[in-house]
Design a protein around this motif. Structure first.
Motif, PDB file in Angstrom:
ATOM      1  N   ARG A   1       0.851  -1.191   0.000  1.00  0.00           N
ATOM      2  CA  ARG A   1       0.000   0.000   0.000  1.00  0.00           C
ATOM      3  C   ARG A   1       0.889   1.244   0.000  1.00  0.00           C
ATOM      4  N   PRO A   2       0.699   2.165  -0.959  1.00  0.00           N
ATOM      5  CA  PRO A   2       1.596   3.319  -1.052  1.00  0.00           C
ATOM      6  C   PRO A   2       1.313   4.348   0.034  1.00  0.00           C
ATOM      7  N   VAL A   3       2.236   5.271   0.197  1.00  0.00           N
ATOM      8  CA  VAL A   3       2.038   6.409   1.102  1.00  0.00           C
ATOM      9  C   VAL A   3       1.291   7.491   0.327  1.00  0.00           C
ATOM     10  N   PHE A   4       0.187   7.947   0.869  1.00  0.00           N
ATOM     11  CA  PHE A   4      -0.629   8.954   0.182  1.00  0.00           C
ATOM     12  C   PHE A   4      -0.255  10.343   0.688  1.00  0.00           C
ATOM     13  N   GLU A   5      -0.077  11.248  -0.236  1.00  0.00           N
ATOM     14  CA  GLU A   5       0.235  12.634   0.098  1.00  0.00           C
ATOM     15  C   GLU A   5      -0.962  13.505  -0.276  1.00  0.00           C
ATOM     16  N   LYS A   6      -1.653  14.019   0.742  1.00  0.00           N
ATOM     17  CA  LYS A   6      -2.833  14.862   0.551  1.00  0.00           C
ATOM     18  C   LYS A   6      -3.881  14.157  -0.320  1.00  0.00           C
ATOM     19  N   ALA A   7      -3.995  12.841  -0.134  1.00  0.00           N
ATOM     20  CA  ALA A   7      -4.950  12.049  -0.907  1.00  0.00           C
ATOM     21  C   ALA A   7      -5.406  10.874  -0.048  1.00  0.00           C
ATOM     22  N   ARG A   8      -6.490  10.221  -0.484  1.00  0.00           N
ATOM     23  CA  ARG A   8      -6.974   9.027   0.223  1.00  0.00           C
ATOM     24  C   ARG A   8      -7.355   7.970  -0.807  1.00  0.00           C
ATOM     25  N   ALA A   9      -7.125   6.697  -0.439  1.00  0.00           N
ATOM     26  CA  ALA A   9      -7.402   5.586  -1.352  1.00  0.00           C
ATOM     27  C   ALA A   9      -8.892   5.277  -1.373  1.00  0.00           C
ATOM     28  N   LYS A  10      -9.350   4.729  -2.493  1.00  0.00           N
ATOM     29  CA  LYS A  10     -10.735   4.279  -2.602  1.00  0.00           C
ATOM     30  C   LYS A  10     -10.850   2.786  -2.307  1.00  0.00           C
ATOM     31  N   SER A  11      -9.742   2.176  -1.863  1.00  0.00           N
ATOM     32  CA  SER A  11      -9.722   0.756  -1.516  1.00  0.00           C
ATOM     33  C   SER A  11      -8.971   0.601  -0.201  1.00  0.00           C
ATOM     34  N   ASP A  12      -9.348  -0.386   0.597  1.00  0.00           N
ATOM     35  CA  ASP A  12      -8.688  -0.584   1.892  1.00  0.00           C
ATOM     36  C   ASP A  12      -7.685  -1.741   1.862  1.00  0.00           C
ATOM     37  N   GLY A  13      -7.279  -2.191   0.690  1.00  0.00           N
ATOM     38  CA  GLY A  13      -6.310  -3.285   0.586  1.00  0.00           C
ATOM     39  C   GLY A  13      -4.942  -2.885   1.114  1.00  0.00           C
ATOM     40  N   THR A  14      -4.183  -3.860   1.593  1.00  0.00           N
ATOM     41  CA  THR A  14      -2.836  -3.591   2.123  1.00  0.00           C
ATOM     42  C   THR A  14      -1.746  -4.035   1.157  1.00  0.00           C
ATOM     43  N   TRP A  15      -2.077  -4.882   0.156  1.00  0.00           N
ATOM     44  CA  TRP A  15      -1.112  -5.273  -0.862  1.00  0.00           C
ATOM     45  C   TRP A  15      -1.863  -5.503  -2.166  1.00  0.00           C
ATOM     46  N   PHE A  16      -1.119  -5.431  -3.281  1.00  0.00           N
ATOM     47  CA  PHE A  16      -1.757  -5.470  -4.590  1.00  0.00           C
ATOM     48  C   PHE A  16      -0.914  -6.308  -5.548  1.00  0.00           C
ATOM     49  N   ARG A  17      -1.588  -7.073  -6.421  1.00  0.00           N
ATOM     50  CA  ARG A  17      -0.916  -7.933  -7.389  1.00  0.00           C
ATOM     51  C   ARG A  17      -0.443  -7.116  -8.592  1.00  0.00           C
ATOM     52  N   LEU A  18       0.371  -7.750  -9.399  1.00  0.00           N
ATOM     53  CA  LEU A  18       0.844  -7.147 -10.639  1.00  0.00           C
ATOM     54  C   LEU A  18      -0.360  -6.758 -11.495  1.00  0.00           C
TER      55      LEU A  18
ATOM     56  N   TRP B   1       4.873   0.879  -8.126  1.00  0.00           N
ATOM     57  CA  TRP B   1       3.722   1.670  -8.571  1.00  0.00           C
ATOM     58  C   TRP B   1       4.107   2.561  -9.750  1.00  0.00           C
ATOM     59  N   SER B   2       3.152   2.755 -10.653  1.00  0.00           N
ATOM     60  CA  SER B   2       3.405   3.525 -11.870  1.00  0.00           C
ATOM     61  C   SER B   2       3.625   5.003 -11.599  1.00  0.00           C
ATOM     62  N   ASP B   3       3.154   5.512 -10.451  1.00  0.00           N
ATOM     63  CA  ASP B   3       3.304   6.933 -10.129  1.00  0.00           C
ATOM     64  C   ASP B   3       3.084   7.110  -8.635  1.00  0.00           C
ATOM     65  N   LYS B   4       3.345   8.317  -8.153  1.00  0.00           N
ATOM     66  CA  LYS B   4       3.077   8.629  -6.748  1.00  0.00           C
ATOM     67  C   LYS B   4       1.603   8.970  -6.591  1.00  0.00           C
ATOM     68  N   ALA B   5       1.020   8.511  -5.489  1.00  0.00           N
ATOM     69  CA  ALA B   5      -0.364   8.895  -5.172  1.00  0.00           C
ATOM     70  C   ALA B   5      -0.304  10.205  -4.393  1.00  0.00           C
ATOM     71  N   ALA B   6      -0.011  11.280  -5.122  1.00  0.00           N
ATOM     72  CA  ALA B   6       0.236  12.568  -4.470  1.00  0.00           C
ATOM     73  C   ALA B   6      -0.646  13.647  -5.076  1.00  0.00           C
ATOM     74  N   CYS B   7      -1.117  14.554  -4.213  1.00  0.00           N
ATOM     75  CA  CYS B   7      -1.888  15.709  -4.650  1.00  0.00           C
ATOM     76  C   CYS B   7      -1.233  16.967  -4.093  1.00  0.00           C
ATOM     77  N   TYR B   8      -1.472  18.053  -4.778  1.00  0.00           N
ATOM     78  CA  TYR B   8      -0.821  19.310  -4.438  1.00  0.00           C
ATOM     79  C   TYR B   8      -1.878  20.394  -4.261  1.00  0.00           C
ATOM     80  N   GLU B   9      -1.541  21.375  -3.430  1.00  0.00           N
ATOM     81  CA  GLU B   9      -2.510  22.422  -3.100  1.00  0.00           C
ATOM     82  C   GLU B   9      -2.967  23.142  -4.358  1.00  0.00           C
ATOM     83  N   ARG B  10      -4.293  23.224  -4.478  1.00  0.00           N
ATOM     84  CA  ARG B  10      -4.847  23.874  -5.654  1.00  0.00           C
ATOM     85  C   ARG B  10      -4.928  25.376  -5.421  1.00  0.00           C
ATOM     86  N   GLU B  11      -4.833  26.135  -6.489  1.00  0.00           N
ATOM     87  CA  GLU B  11      -4.873  27.586  -6.388  1.00  0.00           C
ATOM     88  C   GLU B  11      -5.829  28.148  -7.428  1.00  0.00           C
ATOM     89  N   CYS B  12      -6.291  29.357  -7.167  1.00  0.00           N
ATOM     90  CA  CYS B  12      -7.087  30.098  -8.132  1.00  0.00           C
ATOM     91  C   CYS B  12      -6.270  31.298  -8.588  1.00  0.00           C
TER      92      CYS B  12
END
Length: 503
Positions: free
Chosen positions: A82-99, A129-140
């Motif tokens: 399970r990856p570390v989420f930065e300013k995000a939350r997973a839609k699944s509660d799994g702890t490990w994932f297959r290929l 993982w193909s990318d980081k599960a990361a989100c960044y502060e949005r601005e206007c």
């Protein structure tokens, strides 16, 4: 037959007494022990290399030496923790994932991923993982404005929650909201304009289905004049309960929808009674309490059923146990110093602050003055800008500002479901608890007939399912799955469902 011939043939049917290490091939894993042979019934551990797990998701497993050889062929499959989420939350509660497993995530409010979206997906691959599960502060950014419109504060960028206020220059008249707020979906409501010509007045406001306007008694309403609405009993208001005349046009009406939720038993009141009433208790119904002799009521006499919940009931306090309120130096002197005097429950006092002409009033409620007795200048309570037009929500266009603590209930468009809170709240000059309206899945009865399937648990053809809700199907009587490995459990993704087939 083996006994009759040579000894070598007699051994061919004898059971094994040992197992060989070389009979085990563990791709991406190894046996923990260093022995080459293992006696019958010996159990040994195997481990997977880092980044691989057993079929049940563990880092190690057990195999046993049996008469016919090893009990199983160990398998180590590629996995991702399970990856570390930065300013995000997973839609699944799994702890490990297959290929090739996909993990969906959504950004916290006010944040977006590198693609500028509030949700994304990552895939478990050979290298992780193909990318980081990361989100960044949005601005206007600074919005495009009318030539004669002045905005403050002046900044290059604004964070989610920031409020931008406006005024018109050269004596022009503002038409629209005088302030807007930055949300994860941008600025809302629409920016105002500045007009040189005289603004128009409005005809009487429109009627509200299953509701009515308060104090509608004029033939003409001036620009910026506000009218407030209330829904009939058993109906719940969605949208702004205030509309405003803006240059000859009224802002959007709210909607009154029937509230099916009812309230349960009336809460018990110690030392009190409730006046007779008949259930069921619908939305908007009220019941009245009374306190028994020698007890005094503290709080509202009525409680109301609101969306299936009763409002806070009062208390019945023994009259001889009611607390007194301490006096204040602000009270007029009546013989002895007023701050040394104690006042009984329900005493009403008036006082005047230095340099002020108006009188202030406070009442003693069981040991506390309401409102608080003070001459300090209280911080001005900030008003919130007009509420936002949330994407995929019913039209809620209004230019009316709201007071701290006020709430507005949101109604999504047809085929959309509300996610998170149903109400937005005005707090400290900003709207908070902003929900999302997400596209729902409508299960089609016609499509189910075409695929010879039906819902397993529910039989409503207009089932709406939130994102990630499981939807289970079964074959209709007399039909079988077209593909044995086709799953009959699916999820709603962006309003779409993958239907299985039976034939």
């Amino acid at each position: 037959m083996c006994i009759k011939y040579m000894l070598t043939f007699s051994l061919c049917f004898l059971p094994l007494e040992t197992c060989s290490k070389y009979d085990v091939r563990i791709e991406n894993g190894f046996l923990s022990e260093s022995a080459f042979t293992y006696p019958l019934n010996k159990q040994t551990e195997y481990k997977c290399k880092p980044g691989y797990v057993t079929a049940d998701g563990k880092t190690s497993g057990l195999i046993t030496c049996l008469q016919n050889g090893w009990s199983a062929q160990p398998v180590c499959i590629k996995s991702c923790d399970r990856p570390v989420f930065e300013k995000a939350r997973a839609k699944s509660d799994g702890t490990w994932f297959r290929l090739n497993d996909r993990l969906d995530y959504e950004c916290l409010d006010g944040y977006e991923n590198r693609d500028g979206r509030t949700a994304g997906s990552i895939v478990c691959g050979q290298d992780g993982w193909s990318d980081k599960a990361a989100c960044y502060e949005r601005e206007c950014s600074i919005p495009e404005m009318d030539t004669y419109l002045d905005a403050y504060p002046r900044k290059e960028t604004f964070k989610v929650g920031d409020v931008l206020k406006f005024s018109c220059s050269q004596g022009r008249i503002m038409v629209g909201a005088d302030s807007v707020q930055c949300y994860h979906f941008g600025w809302s409501p629409k920016l105002p304009t500045c007009k040189e010509r005289k603004v128009k007045s409005c005809a009487p406001p429109p009627q509200l289905l299953n509701g009515k306007g308060k104090e509608i008694h004029k033939e003409e309403y001036a620009h910026n004049e506000v009218v407030e609405y209330a829904c009939n009993p058993r109906f719940l208001m969605k949208g702004s309960h205030k509309i405003q005349c803006v240059d000859g046009e009224w802002t959007a009406l709210p909607v009154c929808i029937e509230e099916e939720r009812t309230c349960g038993d009336i809460p018990d009141l110690d030392h009190g009674d409730v006046k007779p009433s008949v259930p069921p208790y619908q939305h908007g119904d009220s019941v009245e309490f009374s306190c028994r002799e020698a007890f005094t009521m503290i709080g509202p006499r009525f409680i109301t059923c609101i969306s299936g919940e009763w409002t806070q009931p009062p208390q019945c306090i023994a009259t001889d146990e009611l607390k007194k309120c301490k006096g204040s130096i602000l009270f007029p002197t009546e013989g002895k110093p007023s701050y040394k005097t104690e006042y009984d429950h329900n005493t009403n006092k008036s006082y005047q602050c230095r340099g002020k002409s108006e009188l202030k009033h406070s009442i003693c409620i069981n040991g506390k003055w309401d409102p608080k007795v003070t001459c300090k200048e209280e911080a001005q309570i900030q008003q919130c800008p007009p509420p936002p037009q949330i994407p995929n929500a019913r039209d809620m266009t209004t230019t009316v500002k709201y007071q701290d603590g006020e709430k507005i209930s949101i109604l999504c468009k047809e085929n959309y479901l509300i996610q998170d809170a149903e109400e937005i709240v005005c707090k400290d000059g900003r709207w908070q608890s902003i929900p999302r309206c997400i596209e729902a899945c409508v299960i089609s009865e016609e499509t189910m007939r075409k695929h010879h399937i039906q819902l397993r648990w529910k039989h409503d053809p207009k089932l709406y399912s939130k994102t990630e809700d499981n939807i289970e199907f079964v074959c209709q009587r007399g039909y079988r799955p077209v593909s044995p490995d086709h799953t009959f459990r699916t999820t709603c993704r962006e309003g779409k469902v993958v239907y299985p087939s039976c034939g």
